[in-house]
Design an enzyme around this catalytic site. Structure first.
Site, PDB file in Angstrom:
ATOM      1  N   LYS A 210       0.811  -1.231   0.000  1.00  0.00           N
ATOM      2  CA  LYS A 210       0.000   0.000   0.000  1.00  0.00           C
ATOM      3  C   LYS A 210       0.839   1.274   0.000  1.00  0.00           C
ATOM      4  O   LYS A 210       2.011   1.277   0.340  1.00  0.00           O
ATOM      5  CB  LYS A 210      -0.998  -0.035   1.160  1.00  0.00           C
ATOM      6  CG  LYS A 210      -2.209  -0.907   0.767  1.00  0.00           C
ATOM      7  CD  LYS A 210      -3.328  -0.901   1.759  1.00  0.00           C
ATOM      8  CE  LYS A 210      -4.469  -1.795   1.206  1.00  0.00           C
ATOM      9  NZ  LYS A 210      -5.460  -2.106   2.234  1.00  0.00           N
ATOM     10  N   ARG A 244      -4.008 -10.281   4.638  1.00  0.00           N
ATOM     11  CA  ARG A 244      -4.416 -10.186   3.224  1.00  0.00           C
ATOM     12  C   ARG A 244      -3.222  -9.650   2.429  1.00  0.00           C
ATOM     13  O   ARG A 244      -2.851  -8.484   2.574  1.00  0.00           O
ATOM     14  CB  ARG A 244      -5.628  -9.249   3.115  1.00  0.00           C
ATOM     15  CG  ARG A 244      -6.191  -9.128   1.708  1.00  0.00           C
ATOM     16  CD  ARG A 244      -7.364  -8.164   1.682  1.00  0.00           C
ATOM     17  NE  ARG A 244      -7.936  -8.081   0.353  1.00  0.00           N
ATOM     18  CZ  ARG A 244      -7.458  -7.322  -0.624  1.00  0.00           C
ATOM     19  NH1 ARG A 244      -6.402  -6.557  -0.421  1.00  0.00           N
ATOM     20  NH2 ARG A 244      -8.029  -7.323  -1.800  1.00  0.00           N
TER      21      ARG A 244
HETATM   22  N1  HH2 Z   1      -7.591  -3.614   0.725  1.00  0.00           N
HETATM   23  C1  HH2 Z   1      -7.908  -3.589  -0.588  1.00  0.00           C
HETATM   24  C2  HH2 Z   1      -9.034  -4.284  -1.060  1.00  0.00           C
HETATM   25  N2  HH2 Z   1      -9.803  -5.012  -0.219  1.00  0.00           N
HETATM   26  N3  HH2 Z   1     -10.243  -5.823   1.958  1.00  0.00           N
HETATM   27  C3  HH2 Z   1      -9.946  -5.875   3.267  1.00  0.00           C
HETATM   28  N4  HH2 Z   1     -10.691  -6.609   4.112  1.00  0.00           N
HETATM   29  N5  HH2 Z   1      -8.862  -5.189   3.777  1.00  0.00           N
HETATM   30  C4  HH2 Z   1      -8.055  -4.427   2.991  1.00  0.00           C
HETATM   31  O1  HH2 Z   1      -7.109  -3.809   3.515  1.00  0.00           O
HETATM   32  C5  HH2 Z   1      -8.355  -4.348   1.590  1.00  0.00           C
HETATM   33  C6  HH2 Z   1      -9.486  -5.071   1.099  1.00  0.00           C
HETATM   34  C7  HH2 Z   1      -7.045  -2.833  -1.539  1.00  0.00           C
HETATM   35  O2  HH2 Z   1      -6.007  -3.625  -2.032  1.00  0.00           O
HETATM   36  P1  HH2 Z   1      -5.975  -4.337  -3.474  1.00  0.00           P
HETATM   37  O3  HH2 Z   1      -7.070  -5.346  -3.593  1.00  0.00           O
HETATM   38  O4  HH2 Z   1      -4.621  -4.864  -3.708  1.00  0.00           O
HETATM   39  O5  HH2 Z   1      -6.168  -3.152  -4.512  1.00  0.00           O
HETATM   40  P2  HH2 Z   1      -7.416  -2.642  -5.336  1.00  0.00           P
HETATM   41  O6  HH2 Z   1      -8.476  -2.240  -4.370  1.00  0.00           O
HETATM   42  O7  HH2 Z   1      -6.844  -1.480  -6.122  1.00  0.00           O
HETATM   43  O8  HH2 Z   1      -7.889  -3.775  -6.220  1.00  0.00           O
END
Ligand code: HH2
Length: 278
Positions: A210, A244
């Site tokens: 992040k 995660r």
């Molecule tokens: N962070 C993201 C998405 N979903 N869900 C939970 N429970 N906790 C988190 O910290 C979280 C989440 C964002 O990360 P990522 O899926 O890698 O990116 P994007 O939202 O751009 O797909």
């Protein structure tokens, strides 16, 4: 007391995720990636079809269904599957296709039908803290005390879920690292994570690659593994139980050592896995 935990591998079926957008938009690529993460030791695969990065464009239900359902169907039977969505229609289709956890970054606030769906299906769910929505969340976020405010929010959402018929043992909580928070807010949440673990539900933590890590180190998203490991190890020590991450093998090895150091016999699971998926 041994430290127990679960690794949640990220499978983003999106064109615009902040660190791996486009890489797994094709269903074959997403399924192969999910299988690789399972082989690396993921206990759960978190499949998502809508990016929640700051400023991300919302995705229509039909488009999100088309992205995630074939992937969930084909990954069913590998490890436990969670569906990362705020939409009840998408959650329902993913549960039908083989998922059994709903990861709702709006903590049941976006879809009016989401709570009843989770209750009816007796699914596990992750309720996450976010200020505003992905369009607005980084617009000068302010808190009285970020940890107290997030704790009060999570306790209120837990009570709401239980009032809607979701069994308390089904609910996991997440402070939402990077969702409506400054670098200082994210660091304070990590530093005082034990205060959120004290609520007594499994605590999910998502720091993987992040932006706040890049703000500290200057590294681009693809090069934030060291910061991801540092924060996940600290989170484990402060009571987080579900991690995660994009980089399952490396973070898994770090957590294995951290868990063995913190407790006498580190064990996986966090009490969150179904018997049949072990
Ligand atoms: N962070 C993201 C998405 N979903 N869900 C939970 N429970 N906790 C988190 O910290 C979280 C989440 C964002 O990360 P990522 O899926 O890698 O990116 P994007 O939202 O751009 O797909």
């Amino acid at each position: 007391m041994p430290v127990t935990y679960a690794l949640m591998g990220i499978v983003n079926v999106t064109p615009d995720s902040f660190s791996d957008g486009e890489a797994f938009l094709d269903a074959d690529a997403a399924v192969a990636h999910g299988r690789r993460l399972a082989a690396e030791g993921a206990d759960i695969l978190d499949v998502g079809g809508e990016s929640t990065r700051p400023g991300a464009a919302p995705v229509a239900v039909a488009e999100e269904l088309e992205r995630v359902v074939p992937v969930v169907e084909r990954l069913a039977g590998t490890v436990r599957l969670s569906i990362d969505t705020m939409k009840a229609e998408v959650a329902a289709a993913a549960l039908d296709a083989g998922a059994d956890i709903v990861n709702d970054v709006t903590a049941l606030r976006h879809s009016p039908e989401m709570a009843a769906l989770i209750a009816d299906r007796d699914a596990d769910c992750c309720l996450m803290h976010m200020r505003g929505d992905p369009q607005t969340m980084q617009d000068r976020p302010r808190y009285t005390d970020v940890v107290d405010d997030v704790r009060a929010f999570l306790e209120e959402r837990l009570a709401h879920a239980v009032a809607a018929g979701i069994a308390e043992r089904r609910v996991w909580l997440d402070p939402g690292i990077g969702f409506g928070k400054t670098v200082a807010h994210n660091l304070e949440l990590l530093r005082r994570l034990d205060e959120l673990a004290a609520i007594g539900r499994p605590l999910v933590i998502g720091t993987s690659r992040k932006g706040f890590l890049g703000r500290i180190t200057g590294s681009p998203a693809a090069d934030r593994l060291a910061g991801t490991i540092a924060t996940n190890v600290m989170a484990l020590e402060r009571g987080a139980t579900v991690f995660r991450v994009h980089d399952v093998a490396a973070v898994g090895e770090a957590l294995q050592v951290a868990a063995a150091t913190v407790g006498p016999a580190g064990a996986r699971d966090a009490g969150t896995a179904h018997e049949e998926s072990r």
